[in-house]
Design an enzyme around this catalytic site. Structure first.
Site, short mmCIF file in Angstrom:
data_model
loop_
_atom_site.label_atom_id
_atom_site.label_comp_id
_atom_site.label_asym_id
_atom_site.label_seq_id
_atom_site.Cartn_x
_atom_site.Cartn_y
_atom_site.Cartn_z
N ARG A 42 0.84 -1.27 -0.07
CA ARG A 42 -0.18 0.10 -0.11
C ARG A 42 0.85 1.24 0.02
NH1 ARG A 42 -5.53 1.35 0.84
NH2 ARG A 42 -5.65 3.56 0.99
N HIS A 83 -17.27 15.45 1.89
CA HIS A 83 -17.84 14.11 2.88
C HIS A 83 -19.35 14.57 2.68
CE1 HIS A 83 -18.35 10.85 5.47
NE2 HIS A 83 -19.05 11.54 6.06
C1 GRF Z 1 -19.95 12.08 -2.97
O1 GRF Z 1 -21.01 12.24 -1.99
C2 GRF Z 1 -18.74 12.06 -2.18
O2 GRF Z 1 -18.84 13.06 -0.83
C3 GRF Z 1 -18.68 10.63 -1.73
O3 GRF Z 1 -18.97 10.00 -2.75
C4 GRF Z 1 -19.87 10.70 -3.58
C5 GRF Z 1 -19.19 10.79 -5.01
O4 GRF Z 1 -19.90 11.55 -5.88
N1 GRF Z 1 -17.34 10.36 -0.98
P1 GRF Z 1 -19.58 11.61 -7.49
O5 GRF Z 1 -18.67 10.40 -7.97
O6 GRF Z 1 -18.68 13.08 -7.36
O7 GRF Z 1 -20.93 11.80 -8.18
#
Ligand code: GRF
Length: 207
Positions: free
Chosen positions: A72, A116
């Site tokens: 990783r 998030h």
């Molecule tokens: C978003 O809600 C982000 O916060 C979460 O995954 C989603 C990604 O959406 N981690 P996208 O791929 O930008 O449509």
């Protein structure tokens, strides 16, 4: 951070999936007044809609898969090299489903943003919308933050609240949150690119 005024900020966006946040950033970047040049899009997997969106916009892409590296840490170092090769002012994780290691974070201190789908510090982790729904909260939302070594623990740049409605399931709540998430991400990235920013302890300020 103070960027060169008058020159668009170089932004590398990291993705793993659908890429609607990426699409919103790409669309905003079409206006020179927005002050952002998305110089590359990086992913940890192939064949995802987000990469197709980047390619359709003529943006350079790269893919490095953890499975193709011995450790990783090797992947983390190679990924950091690939990002750094594009000399970003700002790196934006937009639905990128990997935690950056300490080597990556050290390369982009206070320049690595994440978004998030919950009001942090509530409901960190992979399932922000699902966990908020399961807890029965009436309001959730989205958070844009500067990534640190924890899971969704970094200094918060901006948040927006979104109501949880009776009858919501994970998908309907997440979609309502994502509408706000795109708006907040586009606003924050543009303002940081144009105005610069400071991170003092847990406080992030855009002048
Ligand atoms: C978003 O809600 C982000 O916060 C979460 O995954 C989603 C990604 O959406 N981690 P996208 O791929 O930008 O449509």
């Amino acid at each position: 951070m103070r960027l060169s005024s008058g020159v668009p900020a170089r932004v590398v966006v990291l993705v793993s999936g659908t890429g609607t946040n990426l699409a919103a950033l790409l669309e905003a970047s079409e206006d020179p007044a927005y002050g952002v040049n998305v110089v590359a899009v990086g992913a940890d997997r192939k064949d995802i809609p987000a990469l197709a969106r980047a390619q359709a916009a003529g943006v350079s892409t790269f893919v490095l898969r953890v499975a193709d590296f011995e450790t990783r840490e090797d992947w983390d170092a190679a990924f950091a090299d690939a990002v750094a090769g594009h000399e970003p002012d700002l790196v934006v994780s937009a639905g990128f489903m990997k935690l950056a290691g300490s080597g990556f974070l050290a390369r982009f201190p206070n320049r690595y943003l994440n978004t998030h789908p919950a009001l942090l510090p509530a409901f960190p982790g992979m399932h922000g919308a699902r966990d908020a729904l399961a807890h029965g909260v009436k309001v959730s939302g989205c958070t844009v933050f500067v990534v640190d070594g924890g899971v969704d623990t970094g200094p918060i740049v901006a948040q927006a609240a979104v109501p949880v409605l009776d009858g919501d399931d994970e998908a309907s709540l997440h979609e309502r949150i994502k509408v706000e998430e795109r708006r907040v991400l586009v606003d924050v990235v543009g303002r940081m690119a144009r105005e610069g920013w400071t991170v003092t302890g847990r406080r992030v300020t855009i002048p």
